[in-house]
Design an enzyme around this catalytic site. Structure first.
Site, PDB file in Angstrom:
ATOM      1  CG  HIS A 251      -1.796   1.177   1.363  1.00  0.00           C
ATOM      2  ND1 HIS A 251      -3.131   1.166   1.039  1.00  0.00           N
ATOM      3  CD2 HIS A 251      -1.538   2.436   1.797  1.00  0.00           C
ATOM      4  CE1 HIS A 251      -3.662   2.346   1.265  1.00  0.00           C
ATOM      5  NE2 HIS A 251      -2.701   3.148   1.728  1.00  0.00           N
ATOM      6  CD  GLU A 252       1.586   3.719   3.620  1.00  0.00           C
ATOM      7  OE1 GLU A 252       1.873   4.788   3.035  1.00  0.00           O
ATOM      8  OE2 GLU A 252       0.492   3.559   4.190  1.00  0.00           O
TER       9      GLU A 252
ATOM     10  CG  HIS B  85       0.234   9.092  -6.660  1.00  0.00           C
ATOM     11  ND1 HIS B  85      -0.876   9.447  -5.916  1.00  0.00           N
ATOM     12  CD2 HIS B  85       0.076   9.707  -7.863  1.00  0.00           C
ATOM     13  CE1 HIS B  85      -1.658  10.220  -6.631  1.00  0.00           C
ATOM     14  NE2 HIS B  85      -1.102  10.398  -7.823  1.00  0.00           N
TER      15      HIS B  85
ATOM     16  CG  HIS C   2       0.161   6.248  -0.678  1.00  0.00           C
ATOM     17  ND1 HIS C   2      -0.825   7.017  -1.251  1.00  0.00           N
ATOM     18  CD2 HIS C   2      -0.448   5.595   0.347  1.00  0.00           C
ATOM     19  CE1 HIS C   2      -1.969   6.830  -0.613  1.00  0.00           C
ATOM     20  NE2 HIS C   2      -1.771   5.968   0.361  1.00  0.00           N
TER      21      HIS C   2
END
Length: 869
Positions: free
Chosen positions: A656-657, A663, A660
């Site tokens: 998940h991180e 991104h 990010h």
């Protein structure tokens, strides 16, 4: 859950003093013996303080992350500045507007390090070299006096511009009573002579921040003054692009400060954080109410002829930033709004520090007799925590999620589970001297007033106005669509747990919150023959890090090269170069990636992504690219010399991180305000949650889920059992999250919180919602950092579910293509989701990737909540 960093953007630039302070007469008595040392000091100072960012065009960080870590807010993100305004010469350009005044030693210049040239105003260096000790000594002491005198001069000038700037200028004067000592230069104000422009972490001390901020705040205001008062008519370049580029030094100092306040924050730094919260909030208000600035931006917005789509998007976003910060208010209302935002900044900072203190201070010390049921990796982690906290020979359970949740899942000691659970769910109120309930109520009251000033009925209306959802009604529609079937599922799960207990023990018990995880694990083992302790040996941290890097490589051609020679802010942090091959076969540097994976006492709990520098092509006047420095923070329990093993949920958090992180790393836009995670709050979780999907794919598991001792790949039959159990306990997980989002909405719909009992409100709201017995909120209000450590997730905790609709539907694009690494689909994903930042409206960005609007059914099916056809 991911938390976006609660800070805005910063980067280097500084403004010159209006005049040089007069030299005291007594300096003429200085001995000529001082000449060599003084000249050397000047040359060294100039070399140290001349920025050489051209190395990889690393000028500095950029604008608010959101964050993330994602936690962009007006209170905690108080330093909304853009990127550096320095040209490649000694003279700064400050967004293309000429900077008046002399060039001072405190300036941070971009360009070459040419000895003492550029240190003094024109002709001063020749004078120093020609007349010897007296003038040289005078200039050195003049440098020592600069901080106080220049701040006073700055205050005098800025106060004449308008009242909105005066409080910050006065704060700068008050805080600069101690002149900067040449023997102890401030590394935050120097050229970072480090590879990739990484901050010189080992040289930075808490005492450096306040004087650095004072110069950075004054520098930013000077840049704003030049934009607002220039005689040229407002254009996109001289006003909007210039504003986006302004505040370089502020962004650079602030990024380091805000990151370390979360990742490595000893008491001394927490004190500075508390001291600076108010002044930084005042500066934020001064930025968006600077006299004449909004009028120029408004004029550009009224005529956007000839602008390209990204420029139009930038104008619209910056204009809205000003409006939502009170730019349209009259003078009295702006002053009132500034007071509100300052107090919110102080309250949210204190709220955060209180939670951190509870997490760092509480411990459950165990002996050998207290370890019944705990797997070996949990025992090893507890032993390691004991060693870190001075309990050699014992075992310690802390309030780190990666330690307390496994304890609640496996410990056979119901009494100890109850003790740990009560402490964990009471963070923020464990100590009567730092009870967060009163702080939360005051924050809610101020937010309600903030919303009313903007013409909204409630803060929930104000917060959702600038989101994909658009209104609280749309938010509630989605939450209720999930809440009702989730309750049914959770109640069914509780019945299964009670039946298991009755069967095993011959007597019925009521499933309490500290029992649920423990008995759910027992039922999982019985129903699916799946034991978490059987799974974890295949999910070593090192193996899962290889997995995320490999997925990024197969999707987008990225390679992560470890750089153990580069020191970060803590020995736990690993540094990687992110590279990709060009069409010519050469490596291109994409950015730098920092991985901080372990929990420790001075680190905030949870997991988040942030940036020490964000991507941009507007940070420098010549348009050279600024490459990102991205950091991922997790809080896994270190195993004390053994391999760190992750649960599947921990591995999902890692993915998940990293989503990010991608991104931020893959951002490819021109303007800092639109870069990376600077997107609408209910879109920011799409890249992170979408990346989680690759972890569950058999192709990835067979390659990277390998036994940490034998290196054997995970067996297919174990994967089958894992997949069969994927929806097990999903009702519990969904209720725990969705109830928190519903309470968040309810709290921020209260128009008047006077007399509100926060604990009673929580109980009454959960009773009204029909909260299933044995489950509590994932985050209770006294420690709900998403809501009360900043405003980004306030009335917006729903965004994870909103993004889950997008990510479930989005991953189906790869499944429909028949290849989870389908090249064309991966490139569309990169172009329109991971690289576009906020340059596209989020709905349009998703449609460009997917070819249509998202469907909610894939999300419901993933959760097992889709009603039979």
């Amino acid at each position: 859950a991911h938390r976006q960093l609660m800070v805005s953007q910063f980067s280097p630039s500084s403004c010159a003093p209006t005049r040089w302070p007069r030299v005291p007469r007594w300096l003429t008595n200085f001995s000529a013996v001082a000449v060599p040392a003084i000249v050397l000091a000047f040359v060294t100072l100039r070399d140290d303080r001349t920025a050489t960012y051209a190395r990889i065009s690393t000028s500095t960080p950029r604008k608010p992350q959101a964050v993330g870590s994602r936690m962009q807010s007006t209170e905690q993100n108080t330093l909304r500045a853009a990127a550096p305004g320095w040209a490649g010469k000694h003279e700064p350009t400050s967004q293309g507007v000429a900077v008046s005044g002399a060039v001072d030693a405190d300036r941070i210049h971009q360009g070459n390090s040419s000895g003492a040239r550029g240190l003094f105003p024109s002709g001063v260096l020749a004078t120093v070299m020609g007349t010897g000790a007296m003038v040289a000594a005078a200039m050195l002491v003049q440098r020592l006096w600069y901080s106080r005198a220049a701040a006073a001069a700055e205050c005098e000038r800025l106060t004449s511009v308008g009242p909105a700037t005066a409080p910050v200028a006065m704060a700068a004067v008050a805080a600069s009573e101690e002149p900067l000592k040449e023997a102890d230069p401030n590394p935050l104000l120097m050229d970072w002579q480090t590879e990739f422009g990484l901050p010189p972490f080992t040289a930075i001390r808490p005492s450096h921040y306040r004087p650095a901020f004072n110069k950075a705040l004054a520098a930013h205001l000077e840049e704003l003054r030049q934009i607002a008062t220039q005689p040229s008519p407002p254009t996109f370049e001289n006003t909007v692009a210039a504003f986006d580029r302004a505040g370089g030094l502020l962004e650079r100092v602030g990024m380091v400060f805000s990151n370390l306040c979360l990742s490595d924050s000893p008491p001394e730094l927490q004190k500075v954080q508390m001291e600076m919260a108010g002044p930084l909030a005042e500066h934020d208000s001064a930025t968006y109410t600077f006299p004449g600035l909004f009028e120029r931006i408004d004029a550009v917005r009224n005529d956007m002829t000839g602008l390209n789509p990204e420029q139009v998007r930038l104008v619209e976003r910056i204009h809205l930033d000003f409006v939502r910060a009170g730019a349209k208010f009259d003078g009295a209302a702006q002053a009132q709004y500034s007071t509100i935002m300052k107090e919110l900044a102080e309250l949210t900072t204190q709220f955060t520090q209180n939670v951190l203190a509870d997490e760092a201070g509480w411990e459950l010390v165990l002996g050998e007799d207290d370890l019944a049921g705990l797997p070996s990796d949990v025992v090893a982690a507890a032993k390691g925590a004991a060693g870190e906290r001075g309990h050699e020979g014992s075992y310690v359970i802390t309030l780190s999620r990666s330690l307390v949740v496994p304890f609640l899942t496996f410990s056979d000691r119901r009494d100890l589970r109850e003790t740990a659970w009560k402490a964990w769910t009471s963070r923020g109120e464990l100590d009567a001297g730092r009870d967060n309930k009163a702080l939360a109520l005051r924050i809610l009251k101020l937010r309600a007033e903030q919303a009313r000033m903007h013409g909204y009925k409630t803060y929930a209306d104000y917060a959702t106005a600038d989101t994909m959802a658009g209104s609280p009604d749309k938010v509630m529609d989605l939450l209720q669509r999930v809440w009702q079937p989730a309750k049914v599922s959770a109640n069914s799960e509780r019945k299964s747990l009670e039946e298991f207990v009755a069967q095993e023990s011959g007597s019925a018990i009521s499933i309490e919150p500290w029992d649920w995880r423990y008995y759910a694990e027992k039922v999982r083992q019985e129903r699916y023959n799946l034991d978490v302790s059987e799974v974890k040996p295949y999910f070593s941290l090192d193996g899962m890090v290889e997995a995320i890097f490999d997925c990024a490589n197969r999707l987008w051609g990225l390679r992560f090269v470890p750089r153990p020679d580069i020191l970060a802010y803590h020995p736990d942090v690993k540094v990687y170069e992110c590279l990709e091959a060009t069409t010519g076969g050469e490596d291109r540097l994409v950015g730098l990636f920092l991985h901080d994976n372990f929990c420790r006492p001075n680190k905030q709990g949870g997991a988040w992504m942030s940036a020490y520098r964000s991507q941009s092509r507007n940070a420098t006047v010549d348009g050279s690219p600024v490459l990102p420095i991205i950091v991922n923070n997790n809080n896994f329990a270190k195993a004390g010399g053994e391999a760190t093993l992750l649960s599947f949920d921990d591995a999902r958090t890692l993915f998940h991180e990293f989503g990010h992180g991608m991104h931020g790393m893959l951002s490819d836009v021109t303007y800092g305000r639109l870069a990376g995670t600077n997107v609408l709050q209910d879109f920011v979780e799409l890249p992170s949650q979408l990346f989680e999907h690759w972890l569950s794919e058999r192709e990835v598991l067979k390659k990277h889920a390998r036994h940490h001792i034998t290196n054997e790949p995970i067996p297919d039959e174990l994967i089958d059992r894992m997949m069969a159990a994927q929806q097990f306990n999903m009702g519990f997980d969904t209720v725990e999250y969705t109830a928190s989002a519903l309470v968040d909405q309810a709290l921020h719909k209260v128009a008047n919180v006077d007399g509100l009992d926060l604990h009673a409100f929580e109980e009454e709201e959960l009773e009204r919602l029909g909260m299933p017995q044995g489950i509590v909120l994932r985050h209770r209000p006294p420690h709900f950092l998403h809501l009360f450590s900043g405003s980004s997730y306030a009335a917006a905790y729903y965004v994870y579910l909103w993004a889950e609709v997008l990510d479930a539907d989005g991953f189906d694009a790869f499944l429909e293509a028949g290849n989870i690494f389908h090249p064309d689909t991966a490139q569309r994903l990169r172009k329109f989701v991971y690289s576009s930042g906020n340059s596209l409206e989020p709905g349009a960005a998703y449609r460009a990737f997917r070819g249509r609007d998202p469907k909610v059914e894939p999300m419901l099916a993933k959760k097992g909540l889709l009603a039979p056809a």
